[in-house]
Design a protein around this motif. Structure first.
Motif, PDB file in Angstrom:
ATOM      1  N   SER A   2      11.932  -1.854   0.058  1.00 10.69           N
ATOM      2  CA  SER A   2      10.543  -2.330   0.065  1.00 10.69           C
ATOM      3  C   SER A   2       9.570  -1.387   0.760  1.00 10.69           C
ATOM      4  O   SER A   2       8.355  -1.499   0.550  1.00 10.69           O
ATOM      5  CB  SER A   2      10.473  -3.707   0.731  1.00 10.69           C
ATOM      6  N   ALA A   3      10.051  -0.470   1.572  1.00 13.46           N
ATOM      7  CA  ALA A   3       9.144   0.462   2.254  1.00 13.46           C
ATOM      8  C   ALA A   3       8.444   1.363   1.245  1.00 13.46           C
ATOM      9  O   ALA A   3       9.000   1.688   0.190  1.00 13.46           O
ATOM     10  CB  ALA A   3       9.921   1.312   3.251  1.00 13.46           C
ATOM     11  N   ALA A   4       7.242   1.760   1.586  1.00  8.66           N
ATOM     12  CA  ALA A   4       6.508   2.656   0.686  1.00  8.66           C
ATOM     13  C   ALA A   4       7.273   3.952   0.456  1.00  8.66           C
ATOM     14  O   ALA A   4       7.312   4.486  -0.655  1.00  8.66           O
ATOM     15  CB  ALA A   4       5.122   2.952   1.251  1.00  8.66           C
ATOM     16  N   GLU A   5       7.904   4.459   1.509  1.00  9.08           N
ATOM     17  CA  GLU A   5       8.689   5.697   1.413  1.00  9.08           C
ATOM     18  C   GLU A   5       9.989   5.527   2.175  1.00  9.08           C
ATOM     19  O   GLU A   5      10.046   4.834   3.194  1.00  9.08           O
ATOM     20  CB  GLU A   5       7.923   6.892   1.980  1.00  9.08           C
ATOM     21  N   PHE A   6      11.022   6.192   1.664  1.00  9.48           N
ATOM     22  CA  PHE A   6      12.299   6.215   2.364  1.00  9.48           C
ATOM     23  C   PHE A   6      12.842   7.643   2.336  1.00  9.48           C
ATOM     24  O   PHE A   6      12.890   8.279   1.280  1.00  9.48           O
ATOM     25  CB  PHE A   6      13.312   5.271   1.720  1.00  9.48           C
ATOM     26  N   PHE A   7      13.207   8.137   3.514  1.00  8.73           N
ATOM     27  CA  PHE A   7      13.741   9.486   3.658  1.00  8.73           C
ATOM     28  C   PHE A   7      15.135   9.418   4.259  1.00  8.73           C
ATOM     29  O   PHE A   7      15.460   8.516   5.030  1.00  8.73           O
ATOM     30  CB  PHE A   7      12.854  10.330   4.589  1.00  8.73           C
ATOM     31  N   VAL A   8      15.947  10.407   3.935  1.00  5.35           N
ATOM     32  CA  VAL A   8      17.225  10.597   4.611  1.00  5.35           C
ATOM     33  C   VAL A   8      17.141  11.893   5.394  1.00  5.35           C
ATOM     34  O   VAL A   8      16.858  12.958   4.837  1.00  5.35           O
ATOM     35  CB  VAL A   8      18.400  10.634   3.611  1.00  5.35           C
ATOM     36  N   ILE A   9      17.316  11.778   6.708  1.00  6.10           N
ATOM     37  CA  ILE A   9      17.251  12.925   7.606  1.00  6.10           C
ATOM     38  C   ILE A   9      18.637  13.566   7.675  1.00  6.10           C
ATOM     39  O   ILE A   9      19.625  12.884   7.950  1.00  6.10           O
ATOM     40  CB  ILE A   9      16.815  12.497   9.020  1.00  6.10           C
ATOM     41  N   CYS A  10      18.685  14.861   7.434  1.00  7.14           N
ATOM     42  CA  CYS A  10      19.970  15.557   7.359  1.00  7.14           C
ATOM     43  C   CYS A  10      20.032  16.720   8.345  1.00  7.14           C
ATOM     44  O   CYS A  10      19.059  17.462   8.501  1.00  7.14           O
ATOM     45  CB  CYS A  10      20.197  16.128   5.956  1.00  7.14           C
ATOM     46  N   ALA A  11      21.195  16.867   8.981  1.00  5.78           N
ATOM     47  CA  ALA A  11      21.508  18.117   9.670  1.00  5.78           C
ATOM     48  C   ALA A  11      21.928  19.110   8.590  1.00  5.78           C
ATOM     49  O   ALA A  11      22.756  18.783   7.736  1.00  5.78           O
ATOM     50  CB  ALA A  11      22.626  17.908  10.676  1.00  5.78           C
ATOM     51  N   ASP A  12      21.359  20.306   8.619  1.00  2.00           N
ATOM     52  CA  ASP A  12      21.527  21.238   7.493  1.00  2.00           C
ATOM     53  C   ASP A  12      21.768  22.649   8.011  1.00  2.00           C
ATOM     54  O   ASP A  12      20.871  23.285   8.575  1.00  2.00           O
ATOM     55  CB  ASP A  12      20.264  21.195   6.619  1.00  2.00           C
ATOM     56  N   LEU A  13      22.996  23.148   7.797  1.00  5.12           N
ATOM     57  CA  LEU A  13      23.346  24.504   8.214  1.00  5.12           C
ATOM     58  C   LEU A  13      23.438  25.478   7.033  1.00  5.12           C
ATOM     59  O   LEU A  13      23.907  26.605   7.204  1.00  5.12           O
ATOM     60  CB  LEU A  13      24.669  24.485   8.973  1.00  5.12           C
ATOM     61  N   THR A  14      22.987  25.064   5.845  1.00  2.55           N
ATOM     62  CA  THR A  14      23.115  25.956   4.686  1.00  2.55           C
ATOM     63  C   THR A  14      22.283  27.226   4.857  1.00  2.55           C
ATOM     64  O   THR A  14      22.753  28.334   4.585  1.00  2.55           O
ATOM     65  CB  THR A  14      22.704  25.253   3.381  1.00  2.55           C
ATOM     66  N   ARG A  15      21.055  27.091   5.299  1.00  4.00           N
ATOM     67  CA  ARG A  15      20.200  28.271   5.492  1.00  4.00           C
ATOM     68  C   ARG A  15      20.730  29.132   6.631  1.00  4.00           C
ATOM     69  O   ARG A  15      20.686  30.366   6.569  1.00  4.00           O
ATOM     70  CB  ARG A  15      18.750  27.846   5.758  1.00  4.00           C
ATOM     71  N   LYS A  43       0.831  -1.207   0.000  1.00  3.09           N
ATOM     72  CA  LYS A  43       0.000   0.000   0.000  1.00  3.09           C
ATOM     73  C   LYS A  43       0.865   1.256   0.000  1.00  3.09           C
ATOM     74  O   LYS A  43       1.824   1.367   0.762  1.00  3.09           O
ATOM     75  CB  LYS A  43      -0.914  -0.004   1.229  1.00  3.09           C
ATOM     76  N   THR A  44       0.508   2.190  -0.867  1.00  5.98           N
ATOM     77  CA  THR A  44       1.252   3.447  -0.941  1.00  5.98           C
ATOM     78  C   THR A  44       0.714   4.443   0.087  1.00  5.98           C
ATOM     79  O   THR A  44      -0.383   4.276   0.622  1.00  5.98           O
ATOM     80  CB  THR A  44       1.151   4.063  -2.345  1.00  5.98           C
ATOM     81  N   CYS A  77      12.520   4.589   7.077  1.00  8.11           N
ATOM     82  CA  CYS A  77      11.572   3.827   6.269  1.00  8.11           C
ATOM     83  C   CYS A  77      10.170   4.043   6.810  1.00  8.11           C
ATOM     84  O   CYS A  77       9.958   3.997   8.025  1.00  8.11           O
ATOM     85  CB  CYS A  77      11.890   2.331   6.318  1.00  8.11           C
ATOM     86  N   LEU A  78       9.215   4.265   5.919  1.00  4.43           N
ATOM     87  CA  LEU A  78       7.812   4.398   6.297  1.00  4.43           C
ATOM     88  C   LEU A  78       6.958   3.499   5.407  1.00  4.43           C
ATOM     89  O   LEU A  78       7.196   3.404   4.197  1.00  4.43           O
ATOM     90  CB  LEU A  78       7.322   5.838   6.134  1.00  4.43           C
ATOM     91  N   GLY A  79       5.957   2.860   5.990  1.00  3.02           N
ATOM     92  CA  GLY A  79       5.020   2.049   5.218  1.00  3.02           C
ATOM     93  C   GLY A  79       3.969   1.461   6.132  1.00  3.02           C
ATOM     94  O   GLY A  79       4.024   1.608   7.360  1.00  3.02           O
ATOM     95  N   VAL A  86      -1.028   7.315  12.746  1.00  2.00           N
ATOM     96  CA  VAL A  86      -2.017   7.118  11.671  1.00  2.00           C
ATOM     97  C   VAL A  86      -1.903   5.721  11.073  1.00  2.00           C
ATOM     98  O   VAL A  86      -2.388   5.472   9.967  1.00  2.00           O
ATOM     99  CB  VAL A  86      -1.885   8.199  10.571  1.00  2.00           C
ATOM    100  N   GLY A  87      -1.259   4.807  11.802  1.00  2.00           N
ATOM    101  CA  GLY A  87      -1.234   3.411  11.377  1.00  2.00           C
ATOM    102  C   GLY A  87      -0.040   3.007  10.530  1.00  2.00           C
ATOM    103  O   GLY A  87       0.003   1.866  10.043  1.00  2.00           O
ATOM    104  N   LEU A  88       0.918   3.890  10.351  1.00  2.00           N
ATOM    105  CA  LEU A  88       2.125   3.542   9.605  1.00  2.00           C
ATOM    106  C   LEU A  88       3.155   2.899  10.531  1.00  2.00           C
ATOM    107  O   LEU A  88       3.118   3.097  11.747  1.00  2.00           O
ATOM    108  CB  LEU A  88       2.730   4.788   8.954  1.00  2.00           C
ATOM    109  N   GLY A  89       4.069   2.157   9.943  1.00  2.00           N
ATOM    110  CA  GLY A  89       5.201   1.614  10.674  1.00  2.00           C
ATOM    111  C   GLY A  89       6.473   2.264  10.185  1.00  2.00           C
ATOM    112  O   GLY A  89       6.532   2.784   9.063  1.00  2.00           O
ATOM    113  N   ALA A  90       7.520   2.234  11.004  1.00  2.00           N
ATOM    114  CA  ALA A  90       8.736   2.947  10.653  1.00  2.00           C
ATOM    115  C   ALA A  90       9.948   2.302  11.305  1.00  2.00           C
ATOM    116  O   ALA A  90       9.839   1.594  12.304  1.00  2.00           O
ATOM    117  CB  ALA A  90       8.629   4.413  11.095  1.00  2.00           C
ATOM    118  N   VAL A  91      11.110   2.589  10.714  1.00  2.30           N
ATOM    119  CA  VAL A  91      12.375   2.203  11.337  1.00  2.30           C
ATOM    120  C   VAL A  91      13.446   3.180  10.864  1.00  2.30           C
ATOM    121  O   VAL A  91      13.479   3.580   9.698  1.00  2.30           O
ATOM    122  CB  VAL A  91      12.779   0.746  10.985  1.00  2.30           C
TER     123      VAL A  91
END
Length: 245
Positions: free
Chosen positions: A72-85, A20-21, A160-162, A126-131
């Motif tokens: 295999s996860a519906a979504e995958f994000f990379v969390i970044c520390a960001d000092l550019t702004r 499921k997406t 990972c989210l799905g 909201v019923g999603l799982g993550a790691v």
């Protein structure tokens, strides 16, 4: 317990997902809500990269040690520390470029981590799982190159989210009395606390429904920290403009 306390207490790392997406509108809502996290001096020194390209996902999964759920996860994000702004603000106000201060590194890393925890908690509500995927730090340079991360940005971990396709057993956390110290830190109780928790975790590992093993917390913890030193991280961070002073 109220729903927030219940959600916090019931967190499980989910690595198996259905097909499921996730609606893009829900993703944006979760991100916006996660932005309510505390931020050091309100600098909001974080960004996240939504990785949809299957080839890049496969490469990151491999770099992370063969973690197939990155693919295999519906979504995958990379969390970044960001000092550019933050650096742009400093230049705009005539206060000069950032100089790689350790304090700024800590502020950006904690900002990003607070945001990421909020994002995970919201997703679970909201019923999603993550790691979280710390394995991207196995080769952060390649990850940064894949994602076109500029200087003053570094990838802390993936997410990972799905929708869950399995529910692992809930691991017992350290007792509150172990992590809570009153007025001053009591170092004398460390051995007794760890030994008692080892016994509790050994019983848990041997009794859970799936993936039973004869192990305990100190064995798992020692292996985690001593085999994952990632000594390349300091050079990588300094090359990106962090931890220079």
């Amino acid at each position: 317990m109220n729903p927030i306390l219940q959600a916090q207490s019931n967190h499980k790392s989910i690595r198996q997902y259905t097909d499921k997406t996730i609606d893009e509108s829900l993703i944006k809502q979760l991100i916006q809500s996660a932005q309510g996290a505390a931020s050091s001096s309100f600098i909001q020194a974080y960004s996240l990269v939504q990785v949809s390209n299957p080839e890049n996902r496969q490469k990151i999964a491999t770099l992370a040690g063969g973690q197939k759920w990155v693919e295999s996860a519906a979504e995958f994000f990379v969390i970044c520390a960001d000092l550019t702004r933050v650096e742009y603000c400093s230049l705009k106000q005539g206060l000069g470029a950032l100089e790689g201060n350790t304090e700024h590194f800590i502020a950006a890393t904690t900002d990003a981590t607070f945001f990421a925890q909020n994002l995970m908690l919201g997703a679970e509500s909201v019923g999603l799982g993550a790691v979280f995927i710390g394995g991207i730090r196995n080769d952060p340079e390649q990850v940064a190159e894949l994602l076109n991360l500029p200087n003053q940005v570094y990838p802390i971990f993936g997410l990972c989210l799905g929708y869950p396709d399995a529910q692992p057993d809930l691991k017992p956390r350290l007792p509150v009395d172990v992590i809570l110290h009153k007025d001053s830190y009591d170092s004398h109780r460390c051995a007794d606390d760890v030994n008692a928790y080892d016994a509790q975790m050994q019983a848990y590992y041997q009794s859970r429904g799936d993936n039973q093993k004869n192990s305990n917390w100190s064995e798992q913890t020692a292996a985690a920290v001593q085999r994952k030193k990632r000594e390349h991280m300091l050079d990588f961070l300094q090359a990106r403009g962090f931890l220079k002073r």
